[in-house]
Motif scaffolding. Structure first.
Motif, short mmCIF file in Angstrom:
data_model
loop_
_atom_site.label_atom_id
_atom_site.label_comp_id
_atom_site.label_asym_id
_atom_site.label_seq_id
_atom_site.Cartn_x
_atom_site.Cartn_y
_atom_site.Cartn_z
N LYS A 299 0.82 -1.21 0.00
CA LYS A 299 0.00 0.00 0.00
C LYS A 299 0.86 1.26 0.00
CE LYS A 299 -4.08 -2.06 1.98
NZ LYS A 299 -4.93 -2.25 3.14
N LYS A 300 1.89 1.27 0.81
CA LYS A 300 2.74 2.46 0.90
C LYS A 300 3.46 2.75 -0.41
CE LYS A 300 6.59 4.48 3.49
NZ LYS A 300 7.56 4.63 2.42
N GLU A 301 3.99 1.72 -1.05
CA GLU A 301 4.78 1.89 -2.26
C GLU A 301 3.95 1.74 -3.54
OE1 GLU A 301 7.92 2.90 -2.23
OE2 GLU A 301 7.99 2.85 -0.04
N GLY A 302 2.71 1.28 -3.43
CA GLY A 302 1.87 1.10 -4.62
C GLY A 302 2.37 -0.01 -5.51
N ILE A 303 2.79 -1.12 -4.91
CA ILE A 303 3.35 -2.23 -5.67
C ILE A 303 2.59 -3.51 -5.38
CG2 ILE A 303 5.65 -1.21 -5.89
CD1 ILE A 303 6.58 -2.79 -3.49
N ASP A 304 2.80 -4.53 -6.20
CA ASP A 304 2.13 -5.81 -5.97
C ASP A 304 2.93 -6.65 -4.98
OD1 ASP A 304 4.18 -7.17 -7.38
OD2 ASP A 304 3.06 -7.09 -9.26
N PHE A 305 2.40 -7.83 -4.64
CA PHE A 305 3.03 -8.68 -3.63
C PHE A 305 4.43 -9.09 -4.04
CE2 PHE A 305 4.11 -12.81 -1.84
CZ PHE A 305 4.03 -12.53 -0.49
N GLY A 306 4.61 -9.50 -5.29
CA GLY A 306 5.92 -9.94 -5.76
C GLY A 306 6.96 -8.83 -5.64
N GLN A 307 6.57 -7.61 -6.00
CA GLN A 307 7.50 -6.48 -5.90
C GLN A 307 7.82 -6.18 -4.43
OE1 GLN A 307 4.87 -3.94 -8.19
NE2 GLN A 307 6.48 -3.65 -9.74
N ALA A 308 6.80 -6.29 -3.55
CA ALA A 308 7.02 -6.05 -2.12
C ALA A 308 7.96 -7.11 -1.56
CB ALA A 308 5.69 -6.05 -1.37
N LEU A 309 7.76 -8.36 -1.96
CA LEU A 309 8.62 -9.45 -1.50
C LEU A 309 10.07 -9.20 -1.91
CD1 LEU A 309 8.84 -12.27 -0.20
CD2 LEU A 309 8.39 -13.22 -2.47
N ARG A 310 10.27 -8.82 -3.18
CA ARG A 310 11.64 -8.56 -3.66
C ARG A 310 12.26 -7.35 -2.94
NH1 ARG A 310 9.16 -10.47 -8.31
NH2 ARG A 310 8.56 -8.44 -9.10
N LEU A 311 11.46 -6.31 -2.73
CA LEU A 311 11.97 -5.12 -2.04
C LEU A 311 12.40 -5.46 -0.62
CD1 LEU A 311 12.35 -1.99 -2.01
CD2 LEU A 311 10.02 -1.86 -1.14
N LEU A 312 11.56 -6.17 0.11
CA LEU A 312 11.89 -6.52 1.49
C LEU A 312 13.06 -7.49 1.55
CD1 LEU A 312 8.29 -6.75 2.94
CD2 LEU A 312 10.03 -5.03 3.48
N ALA A 313 13.13 -8.43 0.62
CA ALA A 313 14.26 -9.36 0.58
C ALA A 313 15.55 -8.61 0.33
CB ALA A 313 14.03 -10.42 -0.50
N GLN A 314 15.50 -7.66 -0.61
CA GLN A 314 16.69 -6.86 -0.91
C GLN A 314 17.15 -6.08 0.32
OE1 GLN A 314 15.98 -3.74 -3.78
NE2 GLN A 314 18.15 -3.50 -4.22
N ARG A 315 16.20 -5.48 1.03
CA ARG A 315 16.55 -4.70 2.23
C ARG A 315 17.14 -5.59 3.32
NH1 ARG A 315 11.42 -0.54 2.88
NH2 ARG A 315 11.87 0.66 1.00
N ALA A 316 16.68 -6.86 3.36
CA ALA A 316 17.17 -7.78 4.39
C ALA A 316 18.42 -8.53 3.94
CB ALA A 316 16.07 -8.79 4.73
N GLY A 317 18.86 -8.29 2.70
CA GLY A 317 20.06 -8.96 2.19
C GLY A 317 19.82 -10.40 1.80
N ILE A 318 18.58 -10.75 1.46
CA ILE A 318 18.23 -12.11 1.07
C ILE A 318 18.11 -12.18 -0.44
CG2 ILE A 318 16.45 -13.90 1.22
CD1 ILE A 318 15.72 -12.68 3.98
N THR A 319 18.71 -13.20 -1.04
CA THR A 319 18.63 -13.40 -2.48
C THR A 319 17.47 -14.35 -2.78
OG1 THR A 319 21.02 -13.14 -2.67
CG2 THR A 319 19.89 -14.17 -4.53
N LEU A 320 16.58 -13.91 -3.64
CA LEU A 320 15.44 -14.73 -4.04
C LEU A 320 15.70 -15.31 -5.42
CD1 LEU A 320 12.42 -12.42 -3.06
CD2 LEU A 320 13.32 -14.37 -1.80
N SER A 321 15.27 -16.53 -5.62
CA SER A 321 15.29 -17.08 -6.98
C SER A 321 13.93 -16.78 -7.59
CB SER A 321 15.56 -18.58 -6.96
OG SER A 321 14.52 -19.25 -6.29
N SER A 322 13.91 -16.52 -8.88
CA SER A 322 12.63 -16.21 -9.52
C SER A 322 12.45 -17.08 -10.75
CB SER A 322 12.55 -14.73 -9.89
OG SER A 322 13.60 -14.39 -10.75
#
Length: 183
Positions: A8-31
């Motif tokens: 809601k804050k960033e106006g993004i979908d779930f996948g984008q929120a997941l990637r953003l939070l993972a990036q901030r936490a230093g976690i690498t996601l496979s897609s």
């Protein structure tokens, strides 16, 4: 939860929120390859929309044909700073000016159609959607150009035209100026 908040804050979908939070936490996601292809297509549409916004803005500020649009904005008491901040623009009274500008820069006609900037004719040709109009780029909450609103300077109908629905632009869920209001 944190995902809903970021969405809601960033106006993004779930996948984008997941990637953003993972990036901030230093976690690498496979897609998945499908997700990567969709992201690549959207990035390309953002690039095309950005290039079109720059083109329209340049015409407004730096050409003789943009003079009427500059006068209109001045008459409406829009300062040059406001025009620049919002990157307002002007589209030439031409059926193919934008197309002729973007294609030599590496964009394909099919992509311009997908971005809603040109319209496919039934006979296979295409033409610019916006002609002889004031151009108002619409930005997403992250400040990326996603579409355009356009106003006729003369008595042409319709007076206002918006970009069509695309994978990056949905008029019903886009609020003009949200990128400026976010902070």
């Amino acid at each position: 939860d944190v995902f809903s908040f970021i969405m809601k804050k960033e106006g993004i979908d779930f996948g984008q929120a997941l990637r953003l939070l993972a990036q901030r936490a230093g976690i690498t996601l496979s897609s998945s390859e499908t997700s990567q292809a969709e992201d690549k297509e959207k990035q390309r549409l953002f690039q095309i929309s950005e290039a079109a916004a720059e083109y329209y803005h340049h015409i407004l500020l730096n050409t003789k044909v943009g003079e009427a649009a500059r006068s209109y904005f001045a008459k409406r008491k829009l300062t040059p700073e406001t025009v620049k901040e919002h990157r307002l623009g002007f589209s030439l009274n031409s059926w193919e000016a934008l197309k002729q500008y973007l294609i030599p820069r590496g964009y394909e006609e099919k992509e311009l159609i997908e971005a809603g900037l040109i319209i496919q004719r039934e006979d296979g040709g295409s033409y610019d959607r916006f002609r002889n109009r004031l151009m108002f780029p619409t930005y997403n909450i992250q400040g990326r150009v996603i579409g355009f609103g356009a106003r006729a300077l003369d008595d042409s109908l319709p007076k206002y035209i918006n970009s069509p629905q695309t994978s990056i632009f949905d008029k019903s869920s886009s609020l003009y100026g949200i990128d400026k209001a976010k902070t």
